[in-house]
Design a protein around this motif. Structure first.
Motif, PDB file in Angstrom:
ATOM      1  N   ARG A   1     -35.379  -0.677 -26.110  1.00  0.00           N
ATOM      2  CA  ARG A   1     -34.960  -1.980 -25.574  1.00  0.00           C
ATOM      3  C   ARG A   1     -34.204  -1.822 -24.263  1.00  0.00           C
ATOM      4  O   ARG A   1     -33.357  -0.940 -24.110  1.00  0.00           O
TER       5      ARG A   1
ATOM      6  N   ILE B   1     -38.224  -5.709 -25.512  1.00  0.00           N
ATOM      7  CA  ILE B   1     -38.309  -4.769 -26.625  1.00  0.00           C
ATOM      8  C   ILE B   1     -39.692  -4.136 -26.656  1.00  0.00           C
ATOM      9  O   ILE B   1     -40.706  -4.834 -26.587  1.00  0.00           O
TER      10      ILE B   1
ATOM     11  N   TYR C   1     -29.559  -5.423 -33.868  1.00  0.00           N
ATOM     12  CA  TYR C   1     -30.326  -4.399 -33.175  1.00  0.00           C
ATOM     13  C   TYR C   1     -30.183  -3.041 -33.869  1.00  0.00           C
ATOM     14  O   TYR C   1     -29.218  -2.804 -34.618  1.00  0.00           O
TER      15      TYR C   1
END
Length: 279
Positions: free
Chosen positions: A131, A170, A232
């Motif tokens: 990411r 992402i 995340y």
């Protein structure tokens, strides 16, 4: 240097002269200042690219600079910037894979512009989620010579806000899975009043993302709903705090369910839920 000048320098250093507004993604489009950006979250699988659309919704021509940043999520759910000396191998690989153009645009009012995004994954890339965050930041207009001379005569300070929007990009490599759980729900004082807080945990090798719905038993519609809640991979659990208007505090007492759903554009399925009784 006089005492007043020293004090002035400290003020400027403390303020950083730049006031940034960084939007947290959670809707189909986000705006900061006069900049509208859509979408606000991008997932790239494989080699296929995509586009981000910028639109100047102001009344004057504006210039924006596009750059990549690394951000990590904290246990409180905040995203903090990662400096070059703090980057790990996963973050460095993410930055190296992303290609985008253009990197600077000047937009007249109500003029859209597409930013092309692509990913170039190296051979042998390990499975996982990578990411970066794409930052769109306004470039302030240069001060004219006449204005500079006027400021010198009166010795004044002008703080120019620089607005920006960040969106996560992402990259998912391989077959990844994740599950989530909600625990330790409670009412607690928030920054702007009472808040419903709970811990949202994640297991697996990718992030989770969706909307939280707080449903009172016996009612069809949620009494609270917040979109854009992510966990995340760098953390296993984060705190979620939902502000509660004072007039709604009484409605939260009794049996409730807190539900975590995927976004509608990826199916809208239930990720996890928990039942509780608040007193």
């Amino acid at each position: 240097m006089t005492r007043s000048l020293k004090r002035l320098n400290k003020i400027i250093a403390g303020l950083g002269v730049v006031l940034s507004i960084l939007m947290i993604p959670g809707q189909a489009a986000q705006a900061a200042g006069d900049l509208l950006v859509a979408p606000t979250r991008i997932i790239l699988d494989g080699q296929r690219g995509t586009e981000v659309i910028l639109n100047n919704i102001g009344s004057e021509t504006a210039t924006y600079r596009i750059s990549l940043e690394l951000r990590r999520m904290t246990a409180e759910g905040r995203l903090v910037e990662v400096g070059p000396e703090e980057e790990n191998e996963l973050e460095q690989a993410a930055k190296e894979m992303i290609r985008y153009a253009p990197r600077r645009v000047t937009l007249p009012p109500n003029q859209p512009q597409a930013i092309r995004l692509g990913v170039r994954a190296p051979q042998g890339l390990a499975d996982g989620e990578y990411r970066v965050h794409l930052l769109f930041r306004a470039v302030p207009e240069a001060i004219s010579v006449t204005e500079q001379e006027t400021q010198k005569e009166g010795f004044s300070i002008a703080l120019t806000p620089i607005y920006g929007v960040t969106i996560p990009v992402i990259i998912r490599q391989g077959k990844l899975n994740a599950t989530a759980a909600i625990a330790n729900a409670r009412m607690e004082p928030g920054e702007e009043g009472p808040a419903l807080a709970f811990d949202l945990s994640r297991t697996g090798d990718r992030s989770t993302y969706g909307e939280i719905r707080v449903v009172k038993h016996g009612q069809a519609e949620p009494i609270l709903m917040v979109r854009g809640i992510a966990v995340y991979p760098e953390i296993a659990s984060r705190k979620v705090s939902l502000p509660v208007p004072p007039e709604m505090v009484a409605q939260l007492k009794g049996p409730l369910s807190i539900e975590y759903y995927e976004p509608e554009n990826v199916g809208g399925g239930l990720i996890t839920k928990t039942e509780l009784v608040l007193r």
